[in-house]
Design an enzyme around this catalytic site. Structure first.
Site, PDB file in Angstrom:
ATOM      1  N   LYS A  91     -19.014   0.615  -8.365  1.00  0.00           N
ATOM      2  CA  LYS A  91     -18.941   1.554  -9.112  1.00  0.00           C
ATOM      3  C   LYS A  91     -18.888   0.277 -11.026  1.00  0.00           C
ATOM      4  O   LYS A  91     -19.459   1.110 -11.734  1.00  0.00           O
ATOM      5  CB  LYS A  91     -17.370   1.927  -9.986  1.00  0.00           C
ATOM      6  N   LYS A 146     -12.277  -1.232 -21.308  1.00  0.00           N
ATOM      7  CA  LYS A 146     -11.807  -1.776 -19.778  1.00  0.00           C
ATOM      8  C   LYS A 146     -12.838  -2.471 -18.610  1.00  0.00           C
ATOM      9  O   LYS A 146     -12.504  -3.620 -17.865  1.00  0.00           O
ATOM     10  CB  LYS A 146     -10.881  -0.854 -19.661  1.00  0.00           C
ATOM     11  N   THR A 187     -11.594   3.632 -11.459  1.00  0.00           N
ATOM     12  CA  THR A 187     -12.843   2.261 -12.101  1.00  0.00           C
ATOM     13  C   THR A 187     -11.315   1.230 -12.437  1.00  0.00           C
ATOM     14  O   THR A 187     -10.878   1.369 -13.466  1.00  0.00           O
ATOM     15  CB  THR A 187     -13.241   2.252 -13.205  1.00  0.00           C
TER      16      THR A 187
END
Length: 313
Positions: free
Chosen positions: A184, A252, A110
């Protein structure tokens, strides 16, 4: 070998695979490919983490470049965008410095959509292909081969990769380069607020004197049912906070989401709240726990504990 696979369907007899990143997710995903008969070379910055895969028959490379030079399709699933840039784009040791023309790069980390576009452009310069294909489903999805895969890039290339993706889960073509990453990130936004709702409901049920396990079962088949509840409800009750997905990595991801929101000029207050709650976990030194550890934040805020020992009195 790369040129022969351009015309033939991908199969164990004509396609050599490389895999970079054998952590919580990568370990299981690699194992599916090896068991399907593919020749697979792995690279991990901590070589010992690859040992279970070497025991299954994988080979080990000493650098991403060396791995790429003996692979037709290279997968990567690492931690942060900086890691992606390093293992794929480093001019001396990165994958693209070793991948032969016709090779395919599949980044399942990701990461930032703009980085996916940059990687695709760099791959095209070397007559290679790049697909951004981040996944959702956590450690259980990786183990069971039931991951949701969000793919961005050339549609024909994604279609060619179907024999490999089908061993890992279900691939969903989302559009051009970077669109897999956008999909995502939108997935992570949805999960973040869902997890906040789940742990708030659990704390409320506990404070109201309900049997929280019974309550989870009761709501699971109603409108409040969700994959997050199925995956994490009982884990939270059992105090199983082991990472199917690390808090550090979720922080993150949510940070990238917020950055993209700024670029788009949109306000998502639920996302901002969830990100702050997860940052507080990291601040408490709990970044290596799983995302279900969000319960710890709500317990601290309300001075309650859902831990089994506390509820068995």
């Amino acid at each position: 070998m790369a040129s022969s696979t351009a015309a033939e369907p991908i199969s164990p007899s004509n396609t050599r695979l490389g895999w970079i990143g054998t952590g919580v997710m990568g370990q299981s995903m690699c194992a599916h490919l090896i068991r399907a008969g593919y020749t697979l070379t792995v690279f991990n910055r901590t070589p010992s983490k690859a040992q279970p895969l070497l025991d299954l028959g994988a080979h080990q490379a000493h650098s991403p470049q060396a791995l790429a030079s003996q692979s037709d399709v290279v997968f990567s699933i690492v931690g942060y965008p900086s890691d992606v840039r390093s293992v794929l784009l480093d001019p001396t040791s990165g994958v693209l410095s070793g991948l032969l023309p016709g090779g395919i790069l599949v980044d399942m980390t990701t990461s930032e959509p703009s980085l996916a576009v940059e990687i695709a452009a760099a791959a095209a310069e070397k007559n290679c292909h790049s697909v951004d294909a981040p996944v959702s489903g956590g450690d259980r999805g990786a183990k069971n081969g039931t991951l949701a895969i969000f793919a961005g890039g050339d549609k024909d290339t994604v279609h060619r990769l179907e024999p490999l993706f089908s061993l890992l889960g279900k691939v969903n073509y989302m559009g051009g380069s970077g669109k897999g990453q956008f999909a995502k990130l939108a997935n992570q936004i949805t999960i973040a607020s869902t997890m906040v709702g789940l742990v708030e409901g659990m704390v409320y049920a506990h404070k109201a004197g309900l049997d929280v396990g019974l309550w989870l079962d009761a709501i699971s088949t109603g409108a409040a049912g969700s994959k997050s509840l199925d995956l994490y409800g009982q884990r939270i009750l059992k105090r199983d906070l082991d990472p199917g997905f690390y808090v550090n990595h979720f922080v993150k991801d949510l940070g990238i989401c917020l950055k993209e929101c700024q670029n788009m000029g949109i306000a998502l207050p639920g996302l901002a709240l969830a990100q702050q709650l997860y940052v507080s976990l990291k601040a408490h030194g709990e970044g290596n726990l799983g995302t279900q550890a969000l319960i710890l934040v709500l317990e601290r805020l309300n001075n309650v504990s859902l831990a089994p020992a506390a509820s068995s009195s």
